[in-house]
Design a protein around this motif. Structure first.
Motif, short mmCIF file in Angstrom:
data_model
loop_
_atom_site.label_atom_id
_atom_site.label_comp_id
_atom_site.label_asym_id
_atom_site.label_seq_id
_atom_site.Cartn_x
_atom_site.Cartn_y
_atom_site.Cartn_z
N ILE A 191 46.09 29.82 62.34
CA ILE A 191 45.93 28.47 61.76
C ILE A 191 46.21 27.40 62.82
O ILE A 191 45.55 26.37 62.87
N ARG A 192 47.16 27.67 63.71
CA ARG A 192 47.47 26.70 64.77
C ARG A 192 46.29 26.58 65.73
O ARG A 192 46.01 25.49 66.24
N SER A 193 45.59 27.70 65.98
CA SER A 193 44.46 27.60 66.92
C SER A 193 43.30 26.82 66.28
O SER A 193 42.57 26.12 66.94
N ILE A 194 43.18 26.90 64.95
CA ILE A 194 42.09 26.15 64.28
C ILE A 194 42.46 24.67 64.10
O ILE A 194 41.63 23.79 64.26
N TYR A 195 43.72 24.44 63.72
CA TYR A 195 44.16 23.05 63.45
C TYR A 195 45.36 22.73 64.32
O TYR A 195 46.50 22.67 63.83
N PRO A 196 45.16 22.50 65.62
CA PRO A 196 46.30 22.31 66.52
C PRO A 196 47.16 21.09 66.18
O PRO A 196 48.32 21.02 66.58
N ASN A 197 46.61 20.12 65.42
CA ASN A 197 47.41 18.93 65.08
C ASN A 197 48.16 19.07 63.76
O ASN A 197 48.93 18.18 63.37
N GLY A 198 47.94 20.18 63.08
CA GLY A 198 48.58 20.35 61.76
C GLY A 198 50.03 20.77 61.89
O GLY A 198 50.36 21.64 62.69
N GLN A 199 50.90 20.13 61.10
CA GLN A 199 52.32 20.58 61.05
C GLN A 199 52.38 21.80 60.15
O GLN A 199 51.86 21.77 59.03
N VAL A 200 53.07 22.84 60.63
CA VAL A 200 53.13 24.09 59.85
C VAL A 200 54.42 24.09 59.01
O VAL A 200 55.53 24.05 59.55
N LEU A 201 54.25 24.12 57.69
CA LEU A 201 55.39 24.11 56.76
C LEU A 201 55.43 25.45 56.03
O LEU A 201 54.43 25.86 55.45
N VAL A 202 56.58 26.15 56.07
CA VAL A 202 56.67 27.43 55.37
C VAL A 202 57.91 27.49 54.47
O VAL A 202 58.87 26.73 54.65
N HIS A 203 57.86 28.41 53.54
CA HIS A 203 58.95 28.60 52.58
C HIS A 203 59.99 29.56 53.17
O HIS A 203 59.63 30.49 53.90
N PRO A 204 61.29 29.39 52.84
CA PRO A 204 62.30 30.32 53.39
C PRO A 204 62.16 31.76 52.92
O PRO A 204 62.83 32.65 53.46
N GLU A 205 61.30 32.03 51.94
CA GLU A 205 61.06 33.43 51.53
C GLU A 205 60.16 34.15 52.52
O GLU A 205 59.92 35.35 52.38
N ILE A 207 59.20 35.85 56.23
CA ILE A 207 60.01 36.64 57.17
C ILE A 207 60.47 35.77 58.35
O ILE A 207 59.85 34.74 58.64
N ARG A 208 61.53 36.20 59.02
CA ARG A 208 62.11 35.40 60.09
C ARG A 208 61.10 35.04 61.19
O ARG A 208 61.04 33.89 61.63
N ASP A 209 60.29 36.00 61.65
CA ASP A 209 59.33 35.72 62.73
C ASP A 209 58.39 34.59 62.34
O ASP A 209 58.00 33.78 63.19
N VAL A 210 57.99 34.56 61.10
CA VAL A 210 57.09 33.51 60.62
C VAL A 210 57.84 32.17 60.55
O VAL A 210 57.35 31.14 61.02
N ARG A 211 59.07 32.21 60.02
CA ARG A 211 59.85 30.97 59.90
C ARG A 211 60.06 30.35 61.28
O ARG A 211 60.00 29.14 61.46
N GLU A 212 60.29 31.23 62.26
CA GLU A 212 60.61 30.71 63.60
C GLU A 212 59.40 30.08 64.28
O GLU A 212 59.55 29.30 65.21
N LEU A 213 58.22 30.40 63.83
CA LEU A 213 57.00 29.80 64.42
C LEU A 213 56.61 28.50 63.72
O LEU A 213 55.68 27.82 64.15
N ALA A 214 57.29 28.18 62.61
CA ALA A 214 56.89 27.02 61.81
C ALA A 214 57.53 25.74 62.35
O ALA A 214 58.51 25.77 63.09
N ASP A 215 56.99 24.58 61.94
CA ASP A 215 57.60 23.30 62.31
C ASP A 215 58.67 22.91 61.30
O ASP A 215 59.55 22.11 61.59
N PHE A 216 58.55 23.45 60.08
CA PHE A 216 59.49 23.08 59.03
C PHE A 216 59.62 24.22 58.04
O PHE A 216 58.63 24.85 57.68
N VAL A 217 60.88 24.48 57.62
CA VAL A 217 61.13 25.51 56.61
C VAL A 217 61.80 24.82 55.43
O VAL A 217 62.80 24.11 55.62
N GLY A 218 61.27 25.00 54.23
CA GLY A 218 61.92 24.35 53.08
C GLY A 218 61.38 24.82 51.76
O GLY A 218 60.35 25.51 51.68
N SER A 219 62.09 24.43 50.71
CA SER A 219 61.66 24.75 49.34
C SER A 219 60.40 23.94 49.03
O SER A 219 59.99 23.06 49.81
#
Ligand code: 13P
Ligand code: SF4
Length: 313
Positions: A191-205, A207-219
Motif C-alpha cells: 500500500i505504501r508503494s501505491i500511495y506513498p503520501n498516505g498515512q498508514v493507520l492500524v489497529h493494535p490487534e 501483529i507487532r511487525d505490522v504495527r511497527e511499520l505503521a504511522d499510527f496505532v490506535g483504536s
C-alpha cells in the motif's frame, strides 16, 4: 422496501418507542446511519452507561451488547442478530483464567472487553483497545506488580506491554482477531508503494511487525479522531482496520482520501446485523430472542471490572 424506506421506518419506530440505537464503527454503513450514537468499544460502553432509554438496541457483536446489559441491568438491551459474535472471545474461558490465576496468584488480571461475561467476572479490571496500555500500567502500579495476566488478545497484550513497559502474560499466547492478524508486512509495503503520501493507520490487534511499520496505532475512535484533526495537506490515509470505519470516515470527511490496506479487512460477524434485522427488532422489542441478558450473579461480578475500567479511563 428500499434501504432508504427501511431507514425512515426505523427513525419513526425509534421515536415512537423511545429506543436508543448504539452502533460500532464496523457495522454496515446503512446501520451506522440510523444510530443515535456511534463509537469504539470504550465510547459505546460509556454511552451505554449514560443512556436513559428503557430499550437499547446494540448494533455490534455480542460481548459489546453484553457489556451494555451488565451496565444497565434494569433496561432491555437487544441485539439485531444474536448470532453476531466475536470469535476472539472463544480463546479464553473462565476455567482457563482460573488456571492462570493459580499459576500466578499475585498478578492482576486484565481482560479485554472482547471476552465473555464469565471471563470478565474473573478479572480485576477490563480494558479496550484504546486504553489497554494505561490500564495495565495503572493496575500494576496499584497492586505493586511488574507483570499482569492479559487476555484474550495476545497482539493487544503485546502492544500494551511495549507501551507500558509492564510484562503482559498472555492468556493464551495464541489469542487473536482473525480480521486484524491476517494483515501482513507485505500488505503494508504494497500500500505504501501505491500511495506513498498516505498515512498508514492500524489497529493494535495487528501483529507487532505490522504495527511497527505503521504511522499510527490506535483504536477505531482514535483513528477517527486522528483523521478528523489532520491538516488540509495531510489528507490521505491507508486504513488498517475493519472496512466499516473507512466507510464512516469517507462519509464524514469527503475532502480526505482513504484506501483500505487489504480487502481482507472485513468482519463477517459485525456484518450480521443488517438494516432489515434492525427494523425487525424495533418492531419486536419484547421478543426475548433479541434480548441480551447475563445471569445476575455473573453480571454482578463482571460489573466491577467494567466500572473500574470506566473509572480509570
Ligand atoms: P475498538 O475498541 O477499537 O472499537 O475495537 C473493537 C474491535 O472489535 C476491534 O476488532
Ligand atoms: Fe472480533 Fe476481530 Fe470482529 Fe473485532 S474485528 S469483532 S475482534 S473478530
Amino acid at each position: 422496501m428500499s434501504v432508504k424506506q427501511i431507514q425512515e421506518e426505523i427513525h419513526r419506530l425509534k421515536k415512537q418507542t423511545e429506543t436508543t440505537i448504539l452502533a460500532h464503527y464496523y457495522q454496515p454503513i446503512e446501520v451506522q446511519e440510523v444510530a443515535d450514537h456511534l463509537g469504539d468499544s470504550l465510547g459505546l460502553s460509556r454511552l451505554a452507561n449514560e443512556t436513559n432509554s428503557e430499550y437499547i438496541i446494540f448494533a455490534g457483536v455480542d460481548f459489546m451488547a453484553e457489556t451494555a446489559s451488565i451496565l444497565n441491568q434494569d433496561k432491555h438491551v437487544l441485539i439485531p442478530n444474536p448470532e453476531s459474535c466475536c470469535p476472539m472471545a472463544a480463546y479464553l474461558t473462565a476455567e482457563k483464567v482460573r488456571a492462570f490465576k493459580r499459576q500466578h496468584p499475585n498478578l492482576p488480571v486484565v481482560v479485554y472487553v472482547n471476552s465473555t461475561a464469565d471471563v470478565k467476572a474473573e478479572s480485576d479490571i477490563c480494558c479496550t483497545s484504546s486504553n489497554a496500555a494505561k490500564i495495565v500500567k495503572e493496575i500494576s502500579s496499584f497492586m505493586g506488580t511488574e507483570a499482569v495476566l492479559f487476555g484474550p488478545d495476545a497482539n493487544l497484550g503485546d502492544y500494551a506491554e511495549q507501551i507500558s513497559g509492564i510484562k503482559c502474560i498472555k492468556m493464551p499466547a495464541e489469542g487473536n482477531c482473525y480480521v486484524h492478524s491476517q494483515l501482513t508486512i507485505e500488505d503494508l509495503e504494497n500500500i505504501r508503494s501505491i500511495y506513498p503520501n498516505g498515512q498508514v493507520l492500524v489497529h493494535p490487534e495487528c501483529i507487532r511487525d505490522v504495527r511497527e511499520l505503521a504511522d499510527f496505532v490506535g483504536s477505531t475512535a482514535q483513528m477517527y479522531n486522528r483523521v478528523k484533526n489532520s491538516s488540509i495537506v495531510d489528507n490521505e490515509f491507508c486504513i488498517g482496520t475493519e472496512k466499516g470505519l473507512m466507510e464512516r470516515m469517507a462519509q464524514d470527511f469527503p475532502n480526505k482520501v482513504f484506501h483500505l490496506i487489504s480487502e481482507k479487512l472485513l468482519c463477517s460477524n459485525m456484518k450480521k446485523n443488517t438494516i432489515e434485522l434492525t427494523k425487525y427488532v424495533l418492531e419486536h422489542l419484547d421478543d426475548p430472542m433479541f434480548e441480551v441478558k447475563v445471569p445476575p450473579e455473573i453480571a454482578k461480578k463482571a460489573l466491577e471490572p467494567i466500572e473500574k475500567m470506566l473509572e480509570y479511563s
